[in-house]
Design a protein around this motif. Structure first.
Motif, PDB file in Angstrom:
ATOM      1  N   GLU A  59      -9.942  54.635 -38.050  1.00 41.48           N
ATOM      2  CA  GLU A  59     -10.676  53.734 -38.944  1.00 41.48           C
ATOM      3  C   GLU A  59     -10.040  52.346 -38.962  1.00 41.48           C
ATOM      4  O   GLU A  59     -10.750  51.327 -38.947  1.00 41.48           O
ATOM      5  N   LEU A  60      -8.727  52.287 -38.973  1.00 38.59           N
ATOM      6  CA  LEU A  60      -8.021  51.008 -38.929  1.00 38.59           C
ATOM      7  C   LEU A  60      -8.360  50.244 -37.651  1.00 38.59           C
ATOM      8  O   LEU A  60      -8.672  49.052 -37.682  1.00 38.59           O
ATOM      9  N   ARG A  61      -8.338  50.946 -36.535  1.00 37.56           N
ATOM     10  CA  ARG A  61      -8.677  50.320 -35.255  1.00 37.56           C
ATOM     11  C   ARG A  61     -10.128  49.834 -35.250  1.00 37.56           C
ATOM     12  O   ARG A  61     -10.417  48.712 -34.846  1.00 37.56           O
ATOM     13  N   ASP A  62     -11.032  50.670 -35.742  1.00 40.41           N
ATOM     14  CA  ASP A  62     -12.450  50.310 -35.759  1.00 40.41           C
ATOM     15  C   ASP A  62     -12.721  49.137 -36.708  1.00 40.41           C
ATOM     16  O   ASP A  62     -13.530  48.254 -36.398  1.00 40.41           O
ATOM     17  N   ASN A  63     -12.055  49.119 -37.860  1.00 43.80           N
ATOM     18  CA  ASN A  63     -12.198  47.995 -38.793  1.00 43.80           C
ATOM     19  C   ASN A  63     -11.705  46.700 -38.166  1.00 43.80           C
ATOM     20  O   ASN A  63     -12.336  45.648 -38.310  1.00 43.80           O
ATOM     21  N   SER A  64     -10.588  46.773 -37.473  1.00 46.11           N
ATOM     22  CA  SER A  64     -10.047  45.588 -36.810  1.00 46.11           C
ATOM     23  C   SER A  64     -10.991  45.085 -35.722  1.00 46.11           C
ATOM     24  O   SER A  64     -11.172  43.880 -35.561  1.00 46.11           O
ATOM     25  N   LEU A  65     -11.601  46.013 -35.008  1.00 42.84           N
ATOM     26  CA  LEU A  65     -12.569  45.626 -33.982  1.00 42.84           C
ATOM     27  C   LEU A  65     -13.778  44.940 -34.618  1.00 42.84           C
ATOM     28  O   LEU A  65     -14.249  43.924 -34.114  1.00 42.84           O
ATOM     29  N   ALA A  66     -14.254  45.474 -35.736  1.00 42.60           N
ATOM     30  CA  ALA A  66     -15.395  44.862 -36.428  1.00 42.60           C
ATOM     31  C   ALA A  66     -15.039  43.448 -36.897  1.00 42.60           C
ATOM     32  O   ALA A  66     -15.847  42.523 -36.775  1.00 42.60           O
ATOM     33  N   ILE A  67     -13.834  43.275 -37.435  1.00 40.27           N
ATOM     34  CA  ILE A  67     -13.385  41.951 -37.872  1.00 40.27           C
ATOM     35  C   ILE A  67     -13.361  40.999 -36.676  1.00 40.27           C
ATOM     36  O   ILE A  67     -13.823  39.858 -36.754  1.00 40.27           O
ATOM     37  N   LYS A  68     -12.830  41.480 -35.551  1.00 39.44           N
ATOM     38  CA  LYS A  68     -12.753  40.642 -34.357  1.00 39.44           C
ATOM     39  C   LYS A  68     -14.148  40.244 -33.878  1.00 39.44           C
ATOM     40  O   LYS A  68     -14.398  39.083 -33.553  1.00 39.44           O
ATOM     41  N   LEU A  69     -15.080  41.202 -33.831  1.00 36.81           N
ATOM     42  CA  LEU A  69     -16.431  40.911 -33.361  1.00 36.81           C
ATOM     43  C   LEU A  69     -17.142  39.910 -34.270  1.00 36.81           C
ATOM     44  O   LEU A  69     -17.793  38.971 -33.795  1.00 36.81           O
ATOM     45  N   HIS A  70     -17.000  40.078 -35.575  1.00 39.09           N
ATOM     46  CA  HIS A  70     -17.621  39.137 -36.498  1.00 39.09           C
ATOM     47  C   HIS A  70     -16.927  37.777 -36.443  1.00 39.09           C
ATOM     48  O   HIS A  70     -17.580  36.738 -36.619  1.00 39.09           O
ATOM     49  N   GLY A  71     -15.633  37.783 -36.201  1.00 39.71           N
ATOM     50  CA  GLY A  71     -14.913  36.530 -36.022  1.00 39.71           C
ATOM     51  C   GLY A  71     -15.401  35.784 -34.786  1.00 39.71           C
ATOM     52  O   GLY A  71     -15.551  34.563 -34.798  1.00 39.71           O
ATOM     53  N   GLN A  72     -15.664  36.523 -33.714  1.00 37.88           N
ATOM     54  CA  GLN A  72     -16.188  35.899 -32.503  1.00 37.88           C
ATOM     55  C   GLN A  72     -17.592  35.337 -32.750  1.00 37.88           C
ATOM     56  O   GLN A  72     -17.930  34.267 -32.254  1.00 37.88           O
ATOM     57  N   ARG A  73     -18.377  36.047 -33.530  1.00 42.91           N
ATOM     58  CA  ARG A  73     -19.713  35.548 -33.874  1.00 42.91           C
ATOM     59  C   ARG A  73     -19.599  34.258 -34.677  1.00 42.91           C
ATOM     60  O   ARG A  73     -20.310  33.284 -34.411  1.00 42.91           O
ATOM     61  N   ALA A  74     -18.689  34.239 -35.648  1.00 44.65           N
ATOM     62  CA  ALA A  74     -18.480  33.030 -36.447  1.00 44.65           C
ATOM     63  C   ALA A  74     -17.985  31.885 -35.567  1.00 44.65           C
ATOM     64  O   ALA A  74     -18.398  30.732 -35.750  1.00 44.65           O
ATOM     65  N   GLU A  75     -17.135  32.195 -34.604  1.00 41.06           N
ATOM     66  CA  GLU A  75     -16.648  31.170 -33.674  1.00 41.06           C
ATOM     67  C   GLU A  75     -17.811  30.580 -32.886  1.00 41.06           C
ATOM     68  O   GLU A  75     -17.863  29.369 -32.655  1.00 41.06           O
ATOM     69  N   GLY A  76     -18.765  31.417 -32.491  1.00 41.87           N
ATOM     70  CA  GLY A  76     -19.948  30.932 -31.790  1.00 41.87           C
ATOM     71  C   GLY A  76     -20.784  29.999 -32.657  1.00 41.87           C
ATOM     72  O   GLY A  76     -21.305  28.983 -32.190  1.00 41.87           O
ATOM     73  N   ILE A  77     -20.901  30.329 -33.938  1.00 41.02           N
ATOM     74  CA  ILE A  77     -21.635  29.485 -34.871  1.00 41.02           C
ATOM     75  C   ILE A  77     -20.938  28.135 -35.015  1.00 41.02           C
ATOM     76  O   ILE A  77     -21.581  27.079 -34.987  1.00 41.02           O
ATOM     77  N   ILE A  78     -19.627  28.162 -35.136  1.00 42.24           N
ATOM     78  CA  ILE A  78     -18.856  26.925 -35.250  1.00 42.24           C
ATOM     79  C   ILE A  78     -19.013  26.086 -33.984  1.00 42.24           C
ATOM     80  O   ILE A  78     -19.192  24.865 -34.053  1.00 42.24           O
ATOM     81  N   GLN A  79     -18.979  26.751 -32.843  1.00 41.14           N
ATOM     82  CA  GLN A  79     -19.150  26.035 -31.569  1.00 41.14           C
ATOM     83  C   GLN A  79     -20.518  25.360 -31.529  1.00 41.14           C
ATOM     84  O   GLN A  79     -20.636  24.212 -31.085  1.00 41.14           O
TER      85      GLN A  79
END
Length: 105
Positions: free
Chosen positions: A64-84
């Protein structure tokens, strides 16, 4: 046109201010994923020394910790795309004055 230049400047400023904390989040998410993977590997090695119910709890929690971290990373990448996209939009604003009233054309 002054409004458009101000909006472009505001957009660039907001995007820049969001980028720093987002980089922090993305970096820690990546680090958490790596740590979880290391713990899962060590857990597999130590599995024979751990009672079944405890082993099941540890395995589920680490996954669960690994999966939560992956979800955070994926949403962070999405936010980075929005910022870009925001930064790209801010850069494409023309610095030349343009008429906005169609009757004046």
């Amino acid at each position: 046109m002054i409004l458009a230049l101000t909006l472009g400047t505001l957009t660039a400023g907001v995007a820049h201010e969001l980028r720093n904390p987002l980089n922090f989040v993305n970096n820690y998410a990546e680090g958490s994923m790596e740590l979880a993977e290391e713990l899962i590997e060590e857990f597999k090695i130590q599995l024979e020394h751990i009672e079944t119910t405890t082993a099941s709890y540890i395995k589920d929690t680490l996954t669960e910790l690994r999966d939560n971290s992956l979800a955070i990373k994926l949403h962070g990448q999405r936010a980075e795309g929005i910022i870009q996209s925001m930064m790209q939009h801010a850069r494409t604003d023309s610095t030349q004055l343009q008429l906005t009233d169609p009757s004046l054309r």
